[in-house]
Scaffold this motif. Sequence first.
Motif, mmCIF file in Angstrom:
data_model
loop_
_atom_site.group_PDB
_atom_site.id
_atom_site.type_symbol
_atom_site.label_atom_id
_atom_site.label_comp_id
_atom_site.label_asym_id
_atom_site.label_seq_id
_atom_site.Cartn_x
_atom_site.Cartn_y
_atom_site.Cartn_z
ATOM 1 N N TYR A 32 46.244 37.081 30.314
ATOM 2 C CA TYR A 32 45.237 38.301 30.764
ATOM 3 C C TYR A 32 44.452 37.880 31.759
ATOM 4 O O TYR A 32 43.232 37.523 31.688
ATOM 5 N N LEU A 33 45.264 37.592 32.974
ATOM 6 C CA LEU A 33 44.491 36.893 34.312
ATOM 7 C C LEU A 33 45.042 37.842 35.397
ATOM 8 O O LEU A 33 46.075 37.829 35.552
ATOM 9 N N ASN A 34 44.016 38.155 36.282
ATOM 10 C CA ASN A 34 44.308 39.058 37.289
ATOM 11 C C ASN A 34 43.814 38.210 38.621
ATOM 12 O O ASN A 34 42.924 37.571 38.659
ATOM 13 N N TRP A 35 44.780 38.641 39.748
ATOM 14 C CA TRP A 35 44.100 38.042 40.976
ATOM 15 C C TRP A 35 43.850 39.194 41.891
ATOM 16 O O TRP A 35 44.510 40.260 42.179
ATOM 17 N N TYR A 36 42.969 39.028 42.805
ATOM 18 C CA TYR A 36 42.424 40.025 43.699
ATOM 19 C C TYR A 36 42.461 39.378 45.215
ATOM 20 O O TYR A 36 41.929 38.283 45.283
ATOM 21 N N GLN A 37 42.615 40.110 46.216
ATOM 22 C CA GLN A 37 42.280 39.768 47.474
ATOM 23 C C GLN A 37 41.134 40.821 48.153
ATOM 24 O O GLN A 37 41.277 41.826 47.972
ATOM 25 N N GLN A 38 40.145 40.096 49.010
ATOM 26 C CA GLN A 38 39.339 40.685 49.270
ATOM 27 C C GLN A 38 39.027 40.609 50.839
ATOM 28 O O GLN A 38 38.862 39.238 51.154
ATOM 29 N N LYS A 39 39.069 41.445 51.598
ATOM 30 C CA LYS A 39 38.683 41.138 53.070
ATOM 31 C C LYS A 39 37.258 41.556 53.428
ATOM 32 O O LYS A 39 36.689 42.391 52.623
ATOM 33 N N PRO A 40 36.600 41.022 54.450
ATOM 34 C CA PRO A 40 35.160 41.395 54.659
ATOM 35 C C PRO A 40 34.740 42.799 54.637
ATOM 36 O O PRO A 40 35.355 43.530 55.539
ATOM 37 N N GLY A 41 33.762 43.198 54.370
ATOM 38 C CA GLY A 41 33.354 44.622 54.195
ATOM 39 C C GLY A 41 34.498 45.597 53.231
ATOM 40 O O GLY A 41 33.928 47.005 53.395
ATOM 41 N N LYS A 42 35.152 45.119 52.605
ATOM 42 C CA LYS A 42 36.153 45.838 51.899
ATOM 43 C C LYS A 42 36.118 45.792 50.524
ATOM 44 O O LYS A 42 35.645 44.661 49.968
ATOM 45 N N ALA A 43 36.625 46.743 49.697
ATOM 46 C CA ALA A 43 36.806 46.559 48.290
ATOM 47 C C ALA A 43 37.948 45.388 47.765
ATOM 48 O O ALA A 43 38.625 45.284 48.707
ATOM 49 N N PRO A 44 38.015 44.853 46.844
ATOM 50 C CA PRO A 44 39.104 43.867 46.363
ATOM 51 C C PRO A 44 40.165 44.784 45.988
ATOM 52 O O PRO A 44 40.173 46.048 45.963
ATOM 53 N N LYS A 45 41.166 44.195 46.429
ATOM 54 C CA LYS A 45 42.610 44.799 46.271
ATOM 55 C C LYS A 45 43.393 43.921 45.213
ATOM 56 O O LYS A 45 43.530 42.600 45.178
ATOM 57 N N LEU A 46 43.952 44.487 44.088
ATOM 58 C CA LEU A 46 44.628 43.803 42.816
ATOM 59 C C LEU A 46 45.964 43.542 43.501
ATOM 60 O O LEU A 46 46.673 44.299 44.098
#
Lengths: 107, 119
Positions: A32-46
Amino acid sequence: DIQMTQSPSSLSASVGDRVTISCRASQSTSIYLNWYQQKPGKAPKLLIYGASSLQSGVPSRFSGSGSGTDFTLTISSLQPEDFATYYCQQSYTTPRTFGQGTKVEIK
Amino acid sequence: EVQVVESGGGLVQPGGSLRLSCAASGFTFSNFGMTWVRQAPGKGLEWVSYISSSSRTIYYVDSVKGRFTISRDNAKNSLYLQMNSLRDEDTAVYYCARDEGYTYGLEYWGQGTLVTVSS
């Protein structure tokens, strides 16, 4: 609480490089491990859920592996749009803690 | 199209209160748990609270227990976070997210609302 530790905290890489980011849990989180990407000023993306399942619409150059306490996010060939901060998160138990993040920068 | 939109952020003095809202659309709100996540300026993500679809199950991170209250109104497709006794360290962008369950992570996020606690 389960502590999540990512390494490295930051890295510099070039377009086309293979990049690996590690995430270690202080106790087992099964898969049960998830990875997210986040760019500046944006919400995280799964990107990845269940340690290795690719979220719909995410490019196949992203992959995840691991179980228990040790997990890895791999980007097989880094693209310009991949420069961002990446977070792991365990969803095994509450609080559903995040790692501190790994910033991927342009070399 | 699934959308969640936060509102209610702003500047508040230490010890004050604020109520955040999250309006959901494009999906059957009453079928999903919801989560609040926050991010202090220049810092990482912090999971704050979760509420199940029926409101029967609620969790908080220790640092907000007794001060924050999560709730929802399924008839209004809305999620709330009542924040009392605010501290400087509560300053952050607060995101609401649809919770896909412990197996699937947080797929849909709002754009966030900034809460600033300062005198």
